[in-house]
Design an enzyme around this catalytic site. Structure first.
Site, PDB file in Angstrom:
ATOM      1  N   GLY A  16       0.836  -1.208   0.000  1.00 45.28           N
ATOM      2  CA  GLY A  16       0.000   0.000   0.000  1.00 45.28           C
ATOM      3  C   GLY A  16       0.862   1.246   0.000  1.00 45.28           C
ATOM      4  O   GLY A  16       1.876   1.292   0.685  1.00 45.28           O
ATOM      5  N   THR A 144       5.341   2.177   5.675  1.00 50.77           N
ATOM      6  CA  THR A 144       3.978   1.701   5.900  1.00 50.77           C
ATOM      7  C   THR A 144       3.252   2.677   6.807  1.00 50.77           C
ATOM      8  O   THR A 144       3.789   3.064   7.854  1.00 50.77           O
ATOM      9  CB  THR A 144       3.882   0.285   6.509  1.00 50.77           C
ATOM     10  OG1 THR A 144       2.506   0.052   6.829  1.00 50.77           O
ATOM     11  CG2 THR A 144       4.710   0.067   7.752  1.00 50.77           C
ATOM     12  N   ASP A 146       0.859   1.810   8.422  1.00 49.73           N
ATOM     13  CA  ASP A 146       0.432   0.984   9.561  1.00 49.73           C
ATOM     14  C   ASP A 146       1.404   1.038  10.742  1.00 49.73           C
ATOM     15  O   ASP A 146       1.050   0.681  11.860  1.00 49.73           O
ATOM     16  CB  ASP A 146       0.276  -0.478   9.129  1.00 49.73           C
ATOM     17  CG  ASP A 146      -0.889  -0.672   8.183  1.00 49.73           C
ATOM     18  OD1 ASP A 146      -1.696   0.263   8.048  1.00 49.73           O
ATOM     19  OD2 ASP A 146      -0.991  -1.747   7.572  1.00 49.73           O
ATOM     20  N   LEU A 299      -7.847   8.248   1.770  1.00 47.55           N
ATOM     21  CA  LEU A 299      -7.488   9.637   2.077  1.00 47.55           C
ATOM     22  C   LEU A 299      -6.330   9.706   3.079  1.00 47.55           C
ATOM     23  O   LEU A 299      -5.480  10.583   3.005  1.00 47.55           O
ATOM     24  CB  LEU A 299      -8.701  10.381   2.644  1.00 47.55           C
ATOM     25  CG  LEU A 299      -9.896  10.506   1.688  1.00 47.55           C
ATOM     26  CD1 LEU A 299     -11.099  11.058   2.421  1.00 47.55           C
ATOM     27  CD2 LEU A 299      -9.533  11.389   0.513  1.00 47.55           C
ATOM     28  N   GLN A 300      -6.318   8.762   4.026  1.00 50.23           N
ATOM     29  CA  GLN A 300      -5.318   8.823   5.091  1.00 50.23           C
ATOM     30  C   GLN A 300      -3.916   8.428   4.617  1.00 50.23           C
ATOM     31  O   GLN A 300      -2.943   8.710   5.289  1.00 50.23           O
ATOM     32  CB  GLN A 300      -5.734   7.939   6.265  1.00 50.23           C
ATOM     33  CG  GLN A 300      -5.798   6.470   5.944  1.00 50.23           C
ATOM     34  CD  GLN A 300      -6.739   5.705   6.851  1.00 50.23           C
ATOM     35  OE1 GLN A 300      -6.465   5.534   8.021  1.00 50.23           O
ATOM     36  NE2 GLN A 300      -7.857   5.253   6.320  1.00 50.23           N
ATOM     37  N   ARG A 301      -3.808   7.752   3.483  1.00 51.45           N
ATOM     38  CA  ARG A 301      -2.457   7.365   3.067  1.00 51.45           C
ATOM     39  C   ARG A 301      -1.961   8.132   1.838  1.00 51.45           C
ATOM     40  O   ARG A 301      -0.872   7.872   1.336  1.00 51.45           O
ATOM     41  CB  ARG A 301      -2.350   5.853   2.864  1.00 51.45           C
ATOM     42  CG  ARG A 301      -3.101   5.297   1.705  1.00 51.45           C
ATOM     43  CD  ARG A 301      -2.921   3.789   1.637  1.00 51.45           C
ATOM     44  NE  ARG A 301      -3.422   3.280   0.381  1.00 51.45           N
ATOM     45  CZ  ARG A 301      -3.671   2.017   0.127  1.00 51.45           C
ATOM     46  NH1 ARG A 301      -3.474   1.111   1.079  1.00 51.45           N
ATOM     47  NH2 ARG A 301      -4.104   1.638  -1.040  1.00 51.45           N
TER      48      ARG A 301
HETATM   49  O1  F6P Z   1      -0.425  -0.819   3.475  1.00 49.54           O
HETATM   50  C1  F6P Z   1      -1.201  -0.939   4.582  1.00 49.54           C
HETATM   51  C2  F6P Z   1      -2.646  -0.698   4.317  1.00 49.54           C
HETATM   52  O2  F6P Z   1      -2.782   0.652   4.134  1.00 49.54           O
HETATM   53  C3  F6P Z   1      -3.558  -1.238   5.424  1.00 49.54           C
HETATM   54  O3  F6P Z   1      -3.725  -0.432   6.523  1.00 49.54           O
HETATM   55  C4  F6P Z   1      -4.840  -1.512   4.688  1.00 49.54           C
HETATM   56  O4  F6P Z   1      -5.621  -2.480   5.303  1.00 49.54           O
HETATM   57  C5  F6P Z   1      -4.331  -1.989   3.402  1.00 49.54           C
HETATM   58  O5  F6P Z   1      -3.098  -1.337   3.169  1.00 49.54           O
HETATM   59  C6  F6P Z   1      -5.265  -1.796   2.240  1.00 49.54           C
HETATM   60  O6  F6P Z   1      -4.554  -1.973   1.084  1.00 49.54           O
HETATM   61  P1  F6P Z   1      -5.102  -2.150  -0.389  1.00 49.54           P
HETATM   62  O7  F6P Z   1      -4.607  -0.952  -1.120  1.00 49.54           O
HETATM   63  O8  F6P Z   1      -4.473  -3.393  -0.868  1.00 49.54           O
HETATM   64  O9  F6P Z   1      -6.591  -2.194  -0.306  1.00 49.54           O
END
Ligand code: F6P
Length: 413
Positions: A16, A144, A146, A299-301
């Site tokens: 992610g 990450t 996370d 949005l958070q990432r």
């Molecule tokens: O990379 C971590 C993360 O952001 C997790 O917190 C979340 O559950 C997951 O990725 C979701 O990822 P994807 O983009 O595969 O749906």
């Protein structure tokens, strides 16, 4: 002193994305382009899949200014993947292909930027190269949102996500208190097994807008207890703000949100989500209150507009240190961060840890940082997270909108 190893390098992004993963890519690319031992710098399209598919971008073809804009460009600019590598002792097909590509481009340095699963890939590639007698130095670059990587104080990407979550929760709190009729709001935050992100909502309490209840996956979730607490707070205050991790689960281990989806990613992880609407429906039925469920979701990432300067700079540093360490002779390691204190101020010190000590492990929020009732976090978490969200990076704009890197992505031949 290690002998100098001349050859090309590959940087791949995996898992992610975060709002600062491209700052790490820039740390690798810029440092490698400027290093005399590294003859060519390639970016793998979609991580290890780009290596397997012989799809590599020649980063030397890029304009230097555009590359520098990676510092503030969210998401994984080279493309990412969730690809589970087989155990090389059972099936070495992919590894033989990777070796073939490494030989084709004279790749002697491999940098892989990702989380726990990506460090597993990195470790397997590293061990296979060693076993094959092909000299290639492999270094993992952590990332990450996370924040669950083992053996490092924190991970690039977390600070910016934490800052976004705290700000979004504070703003939602403000909005949710406007009517005289009151409201319950459930805010769903990412994090499958570790609650670092959901815990970050507590930072909003520093501006007087913290959630009333915070649920993390580190503690078993009890639906009846949640309903009782949320209802009581609503009755008493007329409002209740709940921050909840997508990964909360019952005592038997099943995810509260699992019933909503059966989708999984390449690593077999359940795709979570839909928890906010599930809990909203439950609490609405019980209280009759106006309820809103908000999923912060992507949005958070990718919220680079509110990234932490400390996080951006540390992400770049991780990439830079990876290249410098590999050129100095290191391999089979991941760049990690140690927290130190100088003149009462937080200092982040890069170090190296074995990939084997990181791959496939998950670092959780310490149980002693969670309140006894399991519905909040203590001051220790605030002290831990606060230095990581500090500062506003300079962000180039165009028409008052963010100016992101525009890469040519010229394929290597
Ligand atoms: O990379 C971590 C993360 O952001 C997790 O917190 C979340 O559950 C997951 O990725 C979701 O990822 P994807 O983009 O595969 O749906």
């Amino acid at each position: 002193m290690e002998k100098t190893l001349q050859g090309a390098c590959i940087i791949g992004q995996s898992g992610g994305p975060t709002s600062v993963i491209n700052a790490s890519a820039y740390g690798v690319i810029r440092t490698a382009l400027d290093n005399g031992s590294i003859t060519k710098v390639y970016g793998a399209a979609h991580g290890i899949k780009g290596v397997l598919d012989d799809k590599l971008y020649d980063m030397g073809e890029e304009d230097a200014y555009e590359l520098s804009l990676l510092m503030n460009t969210p998401s994984s600019e080279l493309g990412s993947c969730r690809y589970k590598m087989a155990d090389p002792d059972k099936d070495d097909t992919d590894y033989r292909r990777i070796l073939e590509i490494f030989k084709k481009y004279d790749v002697r340095y491999f940098f892989y930027n990702g989380g726990n699963d990506s460090m597993d890939t990195c470790d397997k590639v590293s061990r296979f190269m060693e076993k094959s007698g092909y000299e290639c130095r492999v270094i993992g670059v952590p990332k990450t949102i996370d924040n669950d990587l083992y053996n490092t104080d924190h991970c690039p990407g977390f600070g910016s996500a934490a800052k976004y979550i705290a700000t979004a929760c504070a703003e939602v709190y403000k909005d949710a208190h406007v009517y005289d009729t009151g409201m319950i709001v459930i805010i769903e935050i990412m994090g499958r097994h570790a609650g670092w992100l959901a815990a970050s909502s507590a930072l909003a309490s520093l501006v007087g807008c913290g959630p009333d209840l915070i649920y993390l996956p580190e503690r078993d979730f009890d639906m009846d207890d949640f309903i009782a607490r949320a209802s009581a707070i609503y009755r008493e205050k007329g409002n209740c703000i709940v921050a909840v991790s997508e990964g909360i689960h019952y005592a038997d281990g099943s995810f509260v949100s699992e019933a909503k989806t059966s989708a999984t990613d390449g690593f077999g992880h359940a795709q979570l989500g839909g928890l906010a609407s599930l809990l909203s429906a439950v609490i609405k039925e019980r209280t009759g209150a106006k309820v809103r469920g908000i999923e912060l979701s992507l949005l958070q990432r990718c919220a680079a507009h509110i990234a932490s300067k400390a996080d951006v700079e540390e992400a770049f540093l991780a990439g830079k240190v990876a290249v410098e360490s590999a050129v100095a002779g290191e391999s089979g390691k991941m760049v990690a961060f140690k927290r130190e204190c100088a003149d009462g101020k937080y200092v982040c010190v890069p170090t190296l840890v074995p990939l084997t000590s990181v791959a496939n492990f998950e670092k959780k929020v310490p149980l002693e940082w969670i309140t006894e009732d399991g519905a909040g976090v203590k001051g220790e978490f605030i002290d831990y997270a606060l230095p990581l969200i500090q500062g506003e990076p300079e962000r180039p704009t165009e028409n008052s909108l963010p100016r992101y890197a525009r890469l040519k992505k010229v394929l290597a031949k």
